[in-house]
Design a protein around this motif. Sequence first.
Motif, PDB file in Angstrom:
ATOM      1  N   LEU A  78       9.157 -22.789 -42.689  1.00  0.00           N
ATOM      2  CA  LEU A  78       9.569 -21.854 -43.731  1.00  0.00           C
ATOM      3  C   LEU A  78       8.610 -21.908 -44.918  1.00  0.00           C
ATOM      4  O   LEU A  78       8.243 -20.876 -45.471  1.00  0.00           O
ATOM      5  CB  LEU A  78      11.000 -22.155 -44.180  1.00  0.00           C
ATOM      6  CG  LEU A  78      11.574 -21.204 -45.217  1.00  0.00           C
ATOM      7  CD1 LEU A  78      11.645 -19.788 -44.671  1.00  0.00           C
ATOM      8  CD2 LEU A  78      12.945 -21.666 -45.645  1.00  0.00           C
ATOM      9  N   LEU A  79       8.187 -23.103 -45.289  1.00  0.00           N
ATOM     10  CA  LEU A  79       7.225 -23.253 -46.377  1.00  0.00           C
ATOM     11  C   LEU A  79       5.912 -22.556 -46.038  1.00  0.00           C
ATOM     12  O   LEU A  79       5.298 -21.913 -46.897  1.00  0.00           O
ATOM     13  CB  LEU A  79       6.985 -24.734 -46.672  1.00  0.00           C
ATOM     14  CG  LEU A  79       6.133 -25.057 -47.877  1.00  0.00           C
ATOM     15  CD1 LEU A  79       6.809 -24.581 -49.154  1.00  0.00           C
ATOM     16  CD2 LEU A  79       5.869 -26.540 -47.942  1.00  0.00           C
ATOM     17  N   TYR A  80       5.475 -22.659 -44.786  1.00  0.00           N
ATOM     18  CA  TYR A  80       4.265 -21.959 -44.356  1.00  0.00           C
ATOM     19  C   TYR A  80       4.445 -20.446 -44.463  1.00  0.00           C
ATOM     20  O   TYR A  80       3.593 -19.742 -45.006  1.00  0.00           O
ATOM     21  CB  TYR A  80       3.881 -22.336 -42.924  1.00  0.00           C
ATOM     22  CG  TYR A  80       2.740 -21.494 -42.414  1.00  0.00           C
ATOM     23  CD1 TYR A  80       1.435 -21.791 -42.775  1.00  0.00           C
ATOM     24  CD2 TYR A  80       2.968 -20.382 -41.613  1.00  0.00           C
ATOM     25  CE1 TYR A  80       0.375 -20.999 -42.338  1.00  0.00           C
ATOM     26  CE2 TYR A  80       1.925 -19.588 -41.182  1.00  0.00           C
ATOM     27  CZ  TYR A  80       0.640 -19.904 -41.543  1.00  0.00           C
ATOM     28  OH  TYR A  80      -0.400 -19.117 -41.124  1.00  0.00           O
ATOM     29  N   LEU A  81       5.555 -19.937 -43.937  1.00  0.00           N
ATOM     30  CA  LEU A  81       5.769 -18.492 -43.959  1.00  0.00           C
ATOM     31  C   LEU A  81       5.854 -17.951 -45.381  1.00  0.00           C
ATOM     32  O   LEU A  81       5.318 -16.892 -45.687  1.00  0.00           O
ATOM     33  CB  LEU A  81       7.043 -18.128 -43.196  1.00  0.00           C
ATOM     34  CG  LEU A  81       6.944 -18.168 -41.683  1.00  0.00           C
ATOM     35  CD1 LEU A  81       8.302 -17.916 -41.068  1.00  0.00           C
ATOM     36  CD2 LEU A  81       5.936 -17.161 -41.177  1.00  0.00           C
ATOM     37  N   VAL A  82       6.519 -18.673 -46.250  1.00  0.00           N
ATOM     38  CA  VAL A  82       6.679 -18.199 -47.621  1.00  0.00           C
ATOM     39  C   VAL A  82       5.393 -18.381 -48.418  1.00  0.00           C
ATOM     40  O   VAL A  82       4.984 -17.496 -49.163  1.00  0.00           O
ATOM     41  CB  VAL A  82       7.849 -18.926 -48.324  1.00  0.00           C
ATOM     42  CG1 VAL A  82       7.878 -18.588 -49.800  1.00  0.00           C
ATOM     43  CG2 VAL A  82       9.161 -18.556 -47.682  1.00  0.00           C
TER      44      VAL A  82
ATOM     45  N   HIS B   3       3.824 -11.308 -45.682  1.00  0.00           N
ATOM     46  CA  HIS B   3       3.633 -11.436 -47.131  1.00  0.00           C
ATOM     47  C   HIS B   3       4.637 -10.555 -47.879  1.00  0.00           C
ATOM     48  O   HIS B   3       5.263 -10.987 -48.840  1.00  0.00           O
ATOM     49  CB  HIS B   3       2.213 -11.055 -47.520  1.00  0.00           C
ATOM     50  CG  HIS B   3       2.009 -10.968 -49.002  1.00  0.00           C
ATOM     51  ND1 HIS B   3       1.815 -12.086 -49.767  1.00  0.00           N
ATOM     52  CD2 HIS B   3       2.009  -9.914 -49.849  1.00  0.00           C
ATOM     53  CE1 HIS B   3       1.685 -11.709 -51.028  1.00  0.00           C
ATOM     54  NE2 HIS B   3       1.802 -10.396 -51.109  1.00  0.00           N
ATOM     55  N   GLU B   4       4.816  -9.344 -47.441  1.00  0.00           N
ATOM     56  CA  GLU B   4       5.730  -8.433 -48.123  1.00  0.00           C
ATOM     57  C   GLU B   4       7.185  -8.862 -47.951  1.00  0.00           C
ATOM     58  O   GLU B   4       7.987  -8.713 -48.865  1.00  0.00           O
ATOM     59  CB  GLU B   4       5.527  -6.998 -47.625  1.00  0.00           C
ATOM     60  CG  GLU B   4       4.185  -6.416 -48.012  1.00  0.00           C
ATOM     61  CD  GLU B   4       3.967  -6.394 -49.519  1.00  0.00           C
ATOM     62  OE1 GLU B   4       4.925  -6.173 -50.276  1.00  0.00           O
ATOM     63  OE2 GLU B   4       2.814  -6.601 -49.941  1.00  0.00           O
TER      64      GLU B   4
ATOM     65  N   ARG C 275       8.113 -16.087 -52.717  1.00  0.00           N
ATOM     66  CA  ARG C 275       6.893 -16.714 -53.235  1.00  0.00           C
ATOM     67  C   ARG C 275       6.992 -16.900 -54.737  1.00  0.00           C
ATOM     68  O   ARG C 275       6.673 -17.952 -55.273  1.00  0.00           O
ATOM     69  CB  ARG C 275       5.669 -15.856 -52.926  1.00  0.00           C
ATOM     70  CG  ARG C 275       5.237 -15.908 -51.510  1.00  0.00           C
ATOM     71  CD  ARG C 275       4.116 -14.913 -51.270  1.00  0.00           C
ATOM     72  NE  ARG C 275       3.680 -15.048 -49.912  1.00  0.00           N
ATOM     73  CZ  ARG C 275       2.446 -15.397 -49.576  1.00  0.00           C
ATOM     74  NH1 ARG C 275       1.541 -15.590 -50.479  1.00  0.00           N
ATOM     75  NH2 ARG C 275       2.139 -15.535 -48.315  1.00  0.00           N
ATOM     76  N   HIS C 276       7.420 -15.854 -55.428  1.00  0.00           N
ATOM     77  CA  HIS C 276       7.532 -15.955 -56.878  1.00  0.00           C
ATOM     78  C   HIS C 276       8.624 -16.939 -57.285  1.00  0.00           C
ATOM     79  O   HIS C 276       8.471 -17.690 -58.249  1.00  0.00           O
ATOM     80  CB  HIS C 276       7.807 -14.580 -57.492  1.00  0.00           C
ATOM     81  CG  HIS C 276       6.650 -13.651 -57.378  1.00  0.00           C
ATOM     82  ND1 HIS C 276       5.434 -13.898 -57.976  1.00  0.00           N
ATOM     83  CD2 HIS C 276       6.509 -12.481 -56.720  1.00  0.00           C
ATOM     84  CE1 HIS C 276       4.603 -12.910 -57.698  1.00  0.00           C
ATOM     85  NE2 HIS C 276       5.231 -12.039 -56.937  1.00  0.00           N
ATOM     86  N   LEU C 277       9.730 -16.957 -56.542  1.00  0.00           N
ATOM     87  CA  LEU C 277      10.820 -17.867 -56.842  1.00  0.00           C
ATOM     88  C   LEU C 277      10.371 -19.321 -56.715  1.00  0.00           C
ATOM     89  O   LEU C 277      10.748 -20.169 -57.518  1.00  0.00           O
ATOM     90  CB  LEU C 277      12.000 -17.593 -55.908  1.00  0.00           C
ATOM     91  CG  LEU C 277      13.240 -18.457 -56.106  1.00  0.00           C
ATOM     92  CD1 LEU C 277      13.886 -18.129 -57.446  1.00  0.00           C
ATOM     93  CD2 LEU C 277      14.226 -18.222 -54.980  1.00  0.00           C
ATOM     94  N   LEU C 278       9.545 -19.623 -55.712  1.00  0.00           N
ATOM     95  CA  LEU C 278       9.080 -20.985 -55.491  1.00  0.00           C
ATOM     96  C   LEU C 278       7.803 -21.320 -56.270  1.00  0.00           C
ATOM     97  O   LEU C 278       7.318 -22.437 -56.204  1.00  0.00           O
ATOM     98  CB  LEU C 278       8.837 -21.217 -53.992  1.00  0.00           C
ATOM     99  CG  LEU C 278      10.102 -21.188 -53.146  1.00  0.00           C
ATOM    100  CD1 LEU C 278       9.738 -21.268 -51.673  1.00  0.00           C
ATOM    101  CD2 LEU C 278      11.044 -22.304 -53.526  1.00  0.00           C
ATOM    102  N   GLY C 279       7.244 -20.351 -56.985  1.00  0.00           N
ATOM    103  CA  GLY C 279       6.082 -20.613 -57.827  1.00  0.00           C
ATOM    104  C   GLY C 279       4.749 -20.462 -57.138  1.00  0.00           C
ATOM    105  O   GLY C 279       3.734 -20.940 -57.644  1.00  0.00           O
ATOM    106  N   PHE C 280       4.693 -19.791 -55.992  1.00  0.00           N
ATOM    107  CA  PHE C 280       3.416 -19.546 -55.324  1.00  0.00           C
ATOM    108  C   PHE C 280       2.746 -18.333 -55.942  1.00  0.00           C
ATOM    109  O   PHE C 280       3.362 -17.273 -56.044  1.00  0.00           O
ATOM    110  CB  PHE C 280       3.611 -19.275 -53.821  1.00  0.00           C
ATOM    111  CG  PHE C 280       3.956 -20.473 -53.024  1.00  0.00           C
ATOM    112  CD1 PHE C 280       2.957 -21.331 -52.598  1.00  0.00           C
ATOM    113  CD2 PHE C 280       5.259 -20.749 -52.677  1.00  0.00           C
ATOM    114  CE1 PHE C 280       3.266 -22.447 -51.840  1.00  0.00           C
ATOM    115  CE2 PHE C 280       5.575 -21.849 -51.933  1.00  0.00           C
ATOM    116  CZ  PHE C 280       4.588 -22.711 -51.517  1.00  0.00           C
ATOM    117  N   PRO C 281       1.490 -18.432 -56.328  1.00  0.00           N
ATOM    118  CA  PRO C 281       0.793 -17.246 -56.809  1.00  0.00           C
ATOM    119  C   PRO C 281       0.388 -16.362 -55.613  1.00  0.00           C
ATOM    120  O   PRO C 281       0.025 -16.874 -54.560  1.00  0.00           O
ATOM    121  CB  PRO C 281      -0.450 -17.814 -57.491  1.00  0.00           C
ATOM    122  CG  PRO C 281      -0.688 -19.116 -56.807  1.00  0.00           C
ATOM    123  CD  PRO C 281       0.677 -19.619 -56.409  1.00  0.00           C
ATOM    124  N   CYS C 282       0.505 -15.071 -55.775  1.00  0.00           N
ATOM    125  CA  CYS C 282       0.093 -14.212 -54.658  1.00  0.00           C
ATOM    126  C   CYS C 282      -0.645 -12.959 -55.124  1.00  0.00           C
ATOM    127  O   CYS C 282      -1.107 -12.196 -54.293  1.00  0.00           O
ATOM    128  CB  CYS C 282       1.281 -13.842 -53.782  1.00  0.00           C
ATOM    129  SG  CYS C 282       2.540 -12.879 -54.590  1.00  0.00           S
TER     130      CYS C 282
END
Length: 71
Positions: free
Chosen positions: A36-40, A56-57, A63-70
């Motif tokens: 799940l971490l990989y997919l997100v 990605h979509e 992504r934003h909730l977990l703090g990943f920049p995209c």
Amino acid sequence: MADTAVPTTAPAAVAPISLSSLTPWALFAGFLTLALLYLVGVEQGATALFEGETIHEWMHDGRHLLGFPCH
């Protein structure tokens, strides 16, 4: 009031769970967490397993909730 409606028996003892029976479930949960971490977080770009931006979509808000920049 010597008669009570509540039984006075002792509670049943709970048997401990052995580490050997817990290990497969812990490994399974760890694998699902990493997938799940990989997919997100990582599914995009050079390491993409899936073609296009679909994953990605789908995971964009996560992504934003977990703090990943995209972007």
